[in-house]
Structure formats: structure tokens, C-alpha cells
Write a protein that holds these residues in place. Structure first.
Motif, PDB file in Angstrom:
ATOM      1  N   VAL A   1      21.455  49.555  45.413  1.00  0.00           N
ATOM      2  CA  VAL A   1      22.780  49.911  44.897  1.00  0.00           C
ATOM      3  C   VAL A   1      23.729  49.753  46.076  1.00  0.00           C
ATOM      4  O   VAL A   1      23.571  50.428  47.099  1.00  0.00           O
ATOM      5  CB  VAL A   1      22.802  51.339  44.342  1.00  0.00           C
ATOM      6  CG1 VAL A   1      24.213  51.730  43.900  1.00  0.00           C
ATOM      7  CG2 VAL A   1      21.826  51.469  43.171  1.00  0.00           C
ATOM      8  N   TYR A   2      24.704  48.878  45.930  1.00  0.00           N
ATOM      9  CA  TYR A   2      25.486  48.444  47.082  1.00  0.00           C
ATOM     10  C   TYR A   2      26.914  48.977  47.070  1.00  0.00           C
ATOM     11  O   TYR A   2      27.529  49.103  46.007  1.00  0.00           O
ATOM     12  CB  TYR A   2      25.513  46.917  47.154  1.00  0.00           C
ATOM     13  CG  TYR A   2      24.148  46.318  47.369  1.00  0.00           C
ATOM     14  CD1 TYR A   2      23.534  46.399  48.619  1.00  0.00           C
ATOM     15  CD2 TYR A   2      23.463  45.693  46.336  1.00  0.00           C
ATOM     16  CE1 TYR A   2      22.267  45.855  48.821  1.00  0.00           C
ATOM     17  CE2 TYR A   2      22.205  45.149  46.534  1.00  0.00           C
ATOM     18  CZ  TYR A   2      21.614  45.233  47.777  1.00  0.00           C
ATOM     19  OH  TYR A   2      20.357  44.703  47.978  1.00  0.00           O
ATOM     20  N   ALA A   3      27.405  49.280  48.284  1.00  0.00           N
ATOM     21  CA  ALA A   3      28.788  49.689  48.495  1.00  0.00           C
ATOM     22  C   ALA A   3      29.473  48.664  49.385  1.00  0.00           C
ATOM     23  O   ALA A   3      28.817  47.944  50.148  1.00  0.00           O
ATOM     24  CB  ALA A   3      28.837  51.068  49.149  1.00  0.00           C
ATOM     25  N   GLN A   4      30.789  48.607  49.284  1.00  0.00           N
ATOM     26  CA  GLN A   4      31.549  47.702  50.133  1.00  0.00           C
ATOM     27  C   GLN A   4      31.406  48.124  51.595  1.00  0.00           C
ATOM     28  O   GLN A   4      31.586  49.299  51.920  1.00  0.00           O
ATOM     29  CB  GLN A   4      33.024  47.700  49.729  1.00  0.00           C
ATOM     30  CG  GLN A   4      33.289  47.058  48.375  1.00  0.00           C
ATOM     31  CD  GLN A   4      32.871  45.592  48.343  1.00  0.00           C
ATOM     32  OE1 GLN A   4      33.177  44.825  49.268  1.00  0.00           O
ATOM     33  NE2 GLN A   4      32.153  45.216  47.305  1.00  0.00           N
ATOM     34  N   PRO A   5      31.086  47.197  52.488  1.00  0.00           N
ATOM     35  CA  PRO A   5      30.853  47.556  53.897  1.00  0.00           C
ATOM     36  C   PRO A   5      32.034  48.299  54.515  1.00  0.00           C
ATOM     37  O   PRO A   5      33.190  47.894  54.384  1.00  0.00           O
ATOM     38  CB  PRO A   5      30.652  46.184  54.568  1.00  0.00           C
ATOM     39  CG  PRO A   5      30.129  45.312  53.471  1.00  0.00           C
ATOM     40  CD  PRO A   5      30.838  45.760  52.237  1.00  0.00           C
ATOM     41  N   GLY A   6      31.710  49.415  55.163  1.00  0.00           N
ATOM     42  CA  GLY A   6      32.716  50.191  55.873  1.00  0.00           C
ATOM     43  C   GLY A   6      33.638  51.015  55.002  1.00  0.00           C
ATOM     44  O   GLY A   6      34.596  51.605  55.513  1.00  0.00           O
ATOM     45  N   ASP A   7      33.362  51.120  53.715  1.00  0.00           N
ATOM     46  CA  ASP A   7      34.249  51.801  52.773  1.00  0.00           C
ATOM     47  C   ASP A   7      33.596  53.098  52.290  1.00  0.00           C
ATOM     48  O   ASP A   7      32.663  53.067  51.487  1.00  0.00           O
ATOM     49  CB  ASP A   7      34.549  50.880  51.589  1.00  0.00           C
ATOM     50  CG  ASP A   7      35.632  51.414  50.664  1.00  0.00           C
ATOM     51  OD1 ASP A   7      35.765  52.642  50.558  1.00  0.00           O
ATOM     52  OD2 ASP A   7      36.339  50.595  50.050  1.00  0.00           O
ATOM     53  N   ALA A   8      34.102  54.240  52.763  1.00  0.00           N
ATOM     54  CA  ALA A   8      33.527  55.533  52.381  1.00  0.00           C
ATOM     55  C   ALA A   8      33.719  55.812  50.896  1.00  0.00           C
ATOM     56  O   ALA A   8      32.854  56.420  50.254  1.00  0.00           O
ATOM     57  CB  ALA A   8      34.145  56.651  53.219  1.00  0.00           C
TER      58      ALA A   8
ATOM     59  N   LEU B   1      31.102  53.941  49.075  1.00  0.00           N
ATOM     60  CA  LEU B   1      29.802  54.565  49.316  1.00  0.00           C
ATOM     61  C   LEU B   1      29.639  55.809  48.440  1.00  0.00           C
ATOM     62  O   LEU B   1      28.577  56.021  47.834  1.00  0.00           O
ATOM     63  CB  LEU B   1      29.669  54.932  50.791  1.00  0.00           C
ATOM     64  CG  LEU B   1      28.321  55.450  51.266  1.00  0.00           C
ATOM     65  CD1 LEU B   1      27.226  54.409  51.075  1.00  0.00           C
ATOM     66  CD2 LEU B   1      28.392  55.865  52.736  1.00  0.00           C
ATOM     67  N   ALA B   2      30.681  56.611  48.351  1.00  0.00           N
ATOM     68  CA  ALA B   2      30.635  57.797  47.501  1.00  0.00           C
ATOM     69  C   ALA B   2      30.438  57.415  46.036  1.00  0.00           C
ATOM     70  O   ALA B   2      29.656  58.050  45.312  1.00  0.00           O
ATOM     71  CB  ALA B   2      31.914  58.617  47.665  1.00  0.00           C
ATOM     72  N   GLY B   3      31.123  56.372  45.601  1.00  0.00           N
ATOM     73  CA  GLY B   3      30.987  55.931  44.214  1.00  0.00           C
ATOM     74  C   GLY B   3      29.594  55.428  43.896  1.00  0.00           C
ATOM     75  O   GLY B   3      29.040  55.715  42.830  1.00  0.00           O
ATOM     76  N   ALA B   4      29.005  54.683  44.831  1.00  0.00           N
ATOM     77  CA  ALA B   4      27.652  54.168  44.611  1.00  0.00           C
ATOM     78  C   ALA B   4      26.640  55.305  44.543  1.00  0.00           C
ATOM     79  O   ALA B   4      25.725  55.300  43.701  1.00  0.00           O
ATOM     80  CB  ALA B   4      27.281  53.190  45.729  1.00  0.00           C
ATOM     81  N   LEU B   5      26.789  56.297  45.412  1.00  0.00           N
ATOM     82  CA  LEU B   5      25.903  57.462  45.372  1.00  0.00           C
ATOM     83  C   LEU B   5      26.071  58.216  44.061  1.00  0.00           C
ATOM     84  O   LEU B   5      25.084  58.652  43.441  1.00  0.00           O
ATOM     85  CB  LEU B   5      26.200  58.382  46.558  1.00  0.00           C
ATOM     86  CG  LEU B   5      25.702  57.898  47.919  1.00  0.00           C
ATOM     87  CD1 LEU B   5      26.344  58.708  49.039  1.00  0.00           C
ATOM     88  CD2 LEU B   5      24.183  58.008  48.010  1.00  0.00           C
ATOM     89  N   HIS B   6      27.311  58.376  43.625  1.00  0.00           N
ATOM     90  CA  HIS B   6      27.577  59.092  42.370  1.00  0.00           C
ATOM     91  C   HIS B   6      26.903  58.377  41.200  1.00  0.00           C
ATOM     92  O   HIS B   6      26.265  59.014  40.350  1.00  0.00           O
ATOM     93  CB  HIS B   6      29.085  59.193  42.145  1.00  0.00           C
ATOM     94  CG  HIS B   6      29.467  60.007  40.943  1.00  0.00           C
ATOM     95  ND1 HIS B   6      29.444  59.495  39.655  1.00  0.00           N
ATOM     96  CD2 HIS B   6      29.871  61.301  40.828  1.00  0.00           C
ATOM     97  CE1 HIS B   6      29.809  60.434  38.808  1.00  0.00           C
ATOM     98  NE2 HIS B   6      30.071  61.534  39.491  1.00  0.00           N
ATOM     99  N   ASN B   7      27.034  57.060  41.156  1.00  0.00           N
ATOM    100  CA  ASN B   7      26.446  56.305  40.049  1.00  0.00           C
ATOM    101  C   ASN B   7      24.931  56.452  40.025  1.00  0.00           C
ATOM    102  O   ASN B   7      24.331  56.603  38.950  1.00  0.00           O
ATOM    103  CB  ASN B   7      26.827  54.827  40.169  1.00  0.00           C
ATOM    104  CG  ASN B   7      28.300  54.584  39.915  1.00  0.00           C
ATOM    105  OD1 ASN B   7      28.985  55.412  39.318  1.00  0.00           O
ATOM    106  ND2 ASN B   7      28.806  53.452  40.389  1.00  0.00           N
TER     107      ASN B   7
ATOM    108  N   LEU C   1      29.476  61.003  56.118  1.00  0.00           N
ATOM    109  CA  LEU C   1      30.012  62.345  55.929  1.00  0.00           C
ATOM    110  C   LEU C   1      31.281  62.320  55.092  1.00  0.00           C
ATOM    111  O   LEU C   1      31.500  63.213  54.250  1.00  0.00           O
ATOM    112  CB  LEU C   1      30.265  62.995  57.284  1.00  0.00           C
ATOM    113  CG  LEU C   1      29.012  63.297  58.119  1.00  0.00           C
ATOM    114  CD1 LEU C   1      29.398  63.851  59.480  1.00  0.00           C
ATOM    115  CD2 LEU C   1      28.081  64.264  57.393  1.00  0.00           C
ATOM    116  N   GLN C   2      32.126  61.334  55.296  1.00  0.00           N
ATOM    117  CA  GLN C   2      33.327  61.210  54.473  1.00  0.00           C
ATOM    118  C   GLN C   2      32.962  60.993  53.003  1.00  0.00           C
ATOM    119  O   GLN C   2      33.552  61.584  52.103  1.00  0.00           O
ATOM    120  CB  GLN C   2      34.194  60.069  54.986  1.00  0.00           C
ATOM    121  CG  GLN C   2      34.803  60.303  56.354  1.00  0.00           C
ATOM    122  CD  GLN C   2      35.365  59.030  56.964  1.00  0.00           C
ATOM    123  OE1 GLN C   2      35.699  58.074  56.263  1.00  0.00           O
ATOM    124  NE2 GLN C   2      35.450  58.999  58.295  1.00  0.00           N
ATOM    125  N   ALA C   3      31.970  60.142  52.776  1.00  0.00           N
ATOM    126  CA  ALA C   3      31.505  59.896  51.411  1.00  0.00           C
ATOM    127  C   ALA C   3      30.893  61.160  50.812  1.00  0.00           C
ATOM    128  O   ALA C   3      31.100  61.464  49.630  1.00  0.00           O
ATOM    129  CB  ALA C   3      30.489  58.756  51.408  1.00  0.00           C
TER     130      ALA C   3
END
Length: 206
Positions: free
Chosen positions: A149-156, A159-165, A48-50
Motif C-alpha cells: 500500500v503506497y504513499a506519495q514519497p515524502g508526504d505525511a 502516508l496517513a491516508g494509506a495507513l487509514h485505508n 510521527l506527523q502521519a
């Protein structure tokens, strides 16, 4: 393993449109889907934060969050984060309807934090030919390989950046989804598992 015949992207555009209308999901939005338990260890708050960060820069994105428990708790958290109109909580989805709901997604997300626990939802996403954003943990790498497409664990933020890309490259995202579908069918389908089991049985027969 996954039943790649059951979880398959065979839904018609009319079926998808009816389901979107039923849940009030804007038809002109890119949809991020999540199907699983709602809990902190599943990364629901991080998701949700992401989402809040993402829609601030990409307002044509909608999150379809499917699962239970604590639906009202997370619905309120979404409102507090300013996600009204950008997120739909369905609650529990019957298993037999899961493919139809997942077919509404352009992208799937798996924000589970655990580095050691399994993540069966990834196989369902893969079989549905969905491109996937997940935290970079061993189980994600095992299932998705280089196609995730991977995000740093526990980092919102990550996660938002990976979704955006991923959402910013629809053609690339679709190509990843098709490749993940092939990977699921070749390595993780019921049929593939059956072959492996038969090989094991043959080694045990004197």
C-alpha cells in the motif's frame, strides 16, 4: 534475503499479550509497527506527523516505534504532536527478539525517503505476514510488488491516508499480509537465494 523460518508469525496470543502489557500498549488498539533506525532520512518525523493525523480520526490506533538513535528527540516530537498515549518508543531491540515485537503489529510501515537505498526491514515485515504501507519508491516496488500500500514519497498526509485505508479493512489487510509472506518465502528467503547462487555457480564452472 530474509530468514523466513526465524521471521515467522508463530507467536502465541499469550506471548503477544504479555509483551503488550510489558510496554503498556492498549490491548484494544490496532497497532502500527516500525522497526529500524530513527532519523530524518528514514522518515521518522514524517511518520510521527502521519500518526498525529491518523489518530485524530482513528483514536484506537497505537504506534510501536522500535529502534535508535535519537529516541528522546523523537519522543518529545511525538508529545509535541499530541501523541501521548498513542505511541511507544522501545529503543534498540535485540535481533533475536525482533519477531516477537513485530508480531504485535496489525500493520507495518516503512517511511524511508531514499529512492535508491535498500530497505531490508520490508523483507522482515513480509516474512512476518504484515501488511505494509511504504513510500512509492523503486525498492519498495521491487520487494512488495502490487501487494504494498503506497504513499506519495515524502508526504505525511498521503502516508496517513494509506495507513487509514489499510487499517479500515482488517480482512483485506490480513490477506495482503499472508500474500506478502508467501512472496517473501518464494522470492526472498534464504532457501530461494541459495538456489539462485547455485545456478550462478553452475554457469561459472567450466
Amino acid at each position: 534475503c530474509v530468514n523466513a523460518d526465524f521471521f515467522a508469525p508463530t507467536q502465541s496470543s499469550e506471548e503477544r499479550l504479555r509483551l503488550k502489557e510489558r510496554w503498556g500498549i492498549p490491548t484494544n488498539c490496532r497497532v502500527v509497527v516500525y522497526l529500524g533506525l530513527l532519523a530524518e532520512w528514514q522518515g521518522t518525523s514524517l511518520l510521527l506527523q502521519a500518526a498525529a493525523q491518523l489518530v485524530a480520526n482513528m483514536p484506537n490506533v497505537h504506534f510501536l516505534i522500535m529502534g535508535f538513535p535519537s529516541v528522546e528527540q523523537y519522543r518529545q516530537k511525538a508529545l509535541d504532536l499530541g501523541l501521548d498515549g498513542h505511541v511507544t518508543f522501545t529503543g534498540k531491540i535485540p535481533y533475536e527478539e525482533a519477531p516477537s515485537y513485530l508480531a504485535l503489529g496489525d500493520v507495518a510501515v516503512a517511511p524511508k525517503i531514499s529512492a535508491s537505498e535498500g530497505s531490508g526491514k520490508l523483507l522482515n515485515y513480509m516474512a512476518m505476514a504484515l501488511p505494509i504501507v511504504a513510500f512509492d519508491v523503486p525498492v519498495s516496488r521491487e520487494f512488495l510488488g502490487d501487494l504494498g500500500v503506497y504513499a506519495q514519497p515524502g508526504d505525511a498526509n498521503s502516508l496517513a491516508g494509506a495507513l487509514h485505508n489499510l487499517l479500515s479493512d482488517p480482512q483485506g489487510a490480513q490477506a495482503k499480509g499472508r500474500a506478502l509472506r508467501r512472496r517473501a518465502a518464494e522470492r526472498f528467503s534464504w532457501a530461494a537465494a541459495g538456489v539462485k547462487l547455485m545456478d550462478i555457480y553452475q554457469t561459472l564452472i567450466p
